[in-house]
Design a protein around this motif. Sequence first.
Motif, PDB file in Angstrom:
ATOM      1  N   LEU A 170      42.022  26.344  50.425  1.00 34.31           N
ATOM      2  CA  LEU A 170      42.689  27.450  51.113  1.00 34.31           C
ATOM      3  C   LEU A 170      41.723  28.208  52.009  1.00 34.31           C
ATOM      4  N   ALA A 171      42.236  28.725  53.116  1.00 32.87           N
ATOM      5  CA  ALA A 171      41.423  29.590  53.969  1.00 32.87           C
ATOM      6  C   ALA A 171      41.001  30.821  53.170  1.00 32.87           C
ATOM      7  N   PHE A 172      39.816  31.332  53.477  1.00 30.75           N
ATOM      8  CA  PHE A 172      39.250  32.429  52.702  1.00 30.75           C
ATOM      9  C   PHE A 172      40.157  33.664  52.723  1.00 30.75           C
ATOM     10  N   LYS A 173      40.756  33.947  53.868  1.00 30.28           N
ATOM     11  CA  LYS A 173      41.623  35.128  53.954  1.00 30.28           C
ATOM     12  C   LYS A 173      42.864  34.955  53.067  1.00 30.28           C
ATOM     13  N   VAL A 174      43.331  33.712  52.907  1.00 28.56           N
ATOM     14  CA  VAL A 174      44.468  33.451  52.025  1.00 28.56           C
ATOM     15  C   VAL A 174      44.052  33.653  50.568  1.00 28.56           C
ATOM     16  N   VAL A 175      42.855  33.174  50.229  1.00 24.50           N
ATOM     17  CA  VAL A 175      42.322  33.354  48.875  1.00 24.50           C
ATOM     18  C   VAL A 175      42.291  34.835  48.506  1.00 24.50           C
ATOM     19  N   VAL A 176      41.722  35.638  49.390  1.00 24.06           N
ATOM     20  CA  VAL A 176      41.575  37.072  49.100  1.00 24.06           C
ATOM     21  C   VAL A 176      42.938  37.753  49.028  1.00 24.06           C
ATOM     22  N   GLN A 177      43.865  37.349  49.887  1.00 32.31           N
ATOM     23  CA  GLN A 177      45.191  37.962  49.862  1.00 32.31           C
ATOM     24  C   GLN A 177      45.924  37.644  48.565  1.00 32.31           C
ATOM     25  N   LEU A 178      45.877  36.392  48.134  1.00 27.84           N
ATOM     26  CA  LEU A 178      46.512  36.021  46.866  1.00 27.84           C
ATOM     27  C   LEU A 178      45.887  36.782  45.700  1.00 27.84           C
ATOM     28  N   ALA A 179      44.564  36.880  45.726  1.00 29.74           N
ATOM     29  CA  ALA A 179      43.846  37.587  44.662  1.00 29.74           C
ATOM     30  C   ALA A 179      44.207  39.067  44.646  1.00 29.74           C
ATOM     31  N   LEU A 180      44.341  39.659  45.842  1.00 28.20           N
ATOM     32  CA  LEU A 180      44.699  41.075  45.926  1.00 28.20           C
ATOM     33  C   LEU A 180      46.104  41.321  45.375  1.00 28.20           C
ATOM     34  N   ASP A 181      47.024  40.431  45.697  1.00 24.11           N
ATOM     35  CA  ASP A 181      48.382  40.569  45.160  1.00 24.11           C
ATOM     36  C   ASP A 181      48.367  40.607  43.639  1.00 24.11           C
ATOM     37  N   LEU A 182      47.658  39.645  43.051  1.00 23.84           N
ATOM     38  CA  LEU A 182      47.588  39.561  41.592  1.00 23.84           C
ATOM     39  C   LEU A 182      46.884  40.782  41.008  1.00 23.84           C
ATOM     40  N   ALA A 183      45.780  41.208  41.646  1.00 26.96           N
ATOM     41  CA  ALA A 183      45.017  42.362  41.157  1.00 26.96           C
ATOM     42  C   ALA A 183      45.859  43.638  41.204  1.00 26.96           C
ATOM     43  N   ARG A 184      46.613  43.809  42.283  1.00 23.12           N
ATOM     44  CA  ARG A 184      47.454  45.012  42.404  1.00 23.12           C
ATOM     45  C   ARG A 184      48.571  45.015  41.367  1.00 23.12           C
ATOM     46  N   GLY A 185      49.131  43.836  41.112  1.00 28.15           N
ATOM     47  CA  GLY A 185      50.167  43.752  40.089  1.00 28.15           C
ATOM     48  C   GLY A 185      49.634  44.114  38.710  1.00 28.15           C
ATOM     49  N   LEU A 186      48.456  43.591  38.373  1.00 25.71           N
ATOM     50  CA  LEU A 186      47.847  43.893  37.070  1.00 25.71           C
ATOM     51  C   LEU A 186      47.430  45.358  36.983  1.00 25.71           C
ATOM     52  N   CYS A 187      46.948  45.901  38.102  1.00 27.18           N
ATOM     53  CA  CYS A 187      46.568  47.314  38.137  1.00 27.18           C
ATOM     54  C   CYS A 187      47.781  48.185  37.806  1.00 27.18           C
ATOM     55  N   TYR A 188      48.924  47.811  38.366  1.00 26.94           N
ATOM     56  CA  TYR A 188      50.159  48.557  38.080  1.00 26.94           C
ATOM     57  C   TYR A 188      50.539  48.437  36.606  1.00 26.94           C
ATOM     58  N   LEU A 189      50.497  47.209  36.068  1.00 21.61           N
ATOM     59  CA  LEU A 189      50.849  47.030  34.652  1.00 21.61           C
ATOM     60  C   LEU A 189      49.973  47.892  33.762  1.00 21.61           C
ATOM     61  N   HIS A 190      48.664  47.887  34.028  1.00 19.76           N
ATOM     62  CA  HIS A 190      47.751  48.663  33.197  1.00 19.76           C
ATOM     63  C   HIS A 190      48.009  50.162  33.342  1.00 19.76           C
ATOM     64  N   SER A 191      48.448  50.593  34.527  1.00 23.11           N
ATOM     65  CA  SER A 191      48.777  52.013  34.712  1.00 23.11           C
ATOM     66  C   SER A 191      50.007  52.406  33.885  1.00 23.11           C
ATOM     67  N   GLN A 192      50.824  51.409  33.561  1.00 29.62           N
ATOM     68  CA  GLN A 192      52.006  51.628  32.729  1.00 29.62           C
ATOM     69  C   GLN A 192      51.717  51.344  31.249  1.00 29.62           C
ATOM     70  N   LYS A 193      50.449  51.181  30.929  1.00 25.49           N
ATOM     71  CA  LYS A 193      50.011  50.894  29.550  1.00 25.49           C
ATOM     72  C   LYS A 193      50.511  49.548  29.045  1.00 25.49           C
TER      73      LYS A 193
END
Length: 382
Positions: free
Chosen positions: A196-219
């Motif tokens: 994958l292109a590097f920008k695609v890698v980072v975008q996919l990773a950011l999506d996953l990281a933001r989703g997990l960040c939200y879950l953790h904010s909800q305990k």
Amino acid sequence: MKEKNDTGGGGAYVRADQIDLKSLDEQLQKHLSRAWTMEKNKNRDQQEQQEAEAEAEAAAARVVGPTRRQEWEIDPSKLIVKGAIARGTFGTVHRGIYDGIDVAVKLLDWGEEGHRTDAEIASLRAAFTQEVAVWHKLDHPNVTKFIGATMGTSELNIQTDNGQVGMPSNVCCVVVEYCPGGALKSYLIKNRRKKLAFKVVVQLALDLARGLCYLHSQKIVHRDVKTENMLLDKTRTVKIADFGVARVEASNPHDMTGETGTLGYMAPEVLNGNPYNRKCDVYSFGICLWEIYCCDMPYPDLSFSEVTSAVVRQNLRPEIPRCCPSSLANVMKRCWDANPDKRPEMDEVVAMLEAVDTTKGGGMLPHDHPQGCLCFRRYRGP
């Protein structure tokens, strides 16, 4: 000489030796029996009255209609279940339509009657209830949207070429938004050779990281973070799915123990049966980040037992390719640190990924790419 039968006051009396004890005993027995019968009839009348009142209430409920649905419960008459798109241990995922909207339907079939014990079914129903309890409250662009569920009904219909087939009454289902891109894991497998292109890698990773960040904010601790549980929508946005083992985070880490998750992604403390918290998700994210970058599977040549032993005792981690930019490699290393306290929180992970420069490339080099260029850093991958 006769004894007197009258007292001085004119009252009758009987001598003790003239008392008929047997007769008195029979009279007393009759009195007690009569009193007991009266009390029994009184209790029976009360019971019959209570039963009549209960029956009246039940009849009234039947007239009014069925019990009001839970806030997360779907109307089965609005759901059409189509062909299966994935199969698992306890059921299948189908395409479907709910109230005119394309959906994915997770059907949990716990076997034909008699094939599972009551205890097994109770455990599975509890897990289903737990998943619904967690999922239906979540609302984030990187979390698969929960639409509704039903706890066992015979009103579900599967649409086939030959018409509609009813479902067994013990089948439960979860209805969520349909993500046409399929699982992230499948997408990575498709790109295993070209990467994958590097920008695609980072975008996919950011999506996953933001989703997990939200879950953790909800305990919420997901406890099974892996690319197989991440879906892609039509814009290739990552959405976290499958909350089958997710839990509200315990305030005391000692309340969360036991091996839960998937080998290869599980943190050392989980593998060891030690207490853990949301940082187990951070570890799993680090493995997913490596997988997204490399489009490959971690530890492909090791058995499950070898992975478990090596991760815990030898600090085994996936090998980071030389072409991986240090900014991304640093995120992986920090996330999969053996010490949970040294791993970053997910909001810090989001910040680190947002700071990664993707303008100069840096993606994983395909296997057939000439490796000599790495010495001069002329090419850093797409």
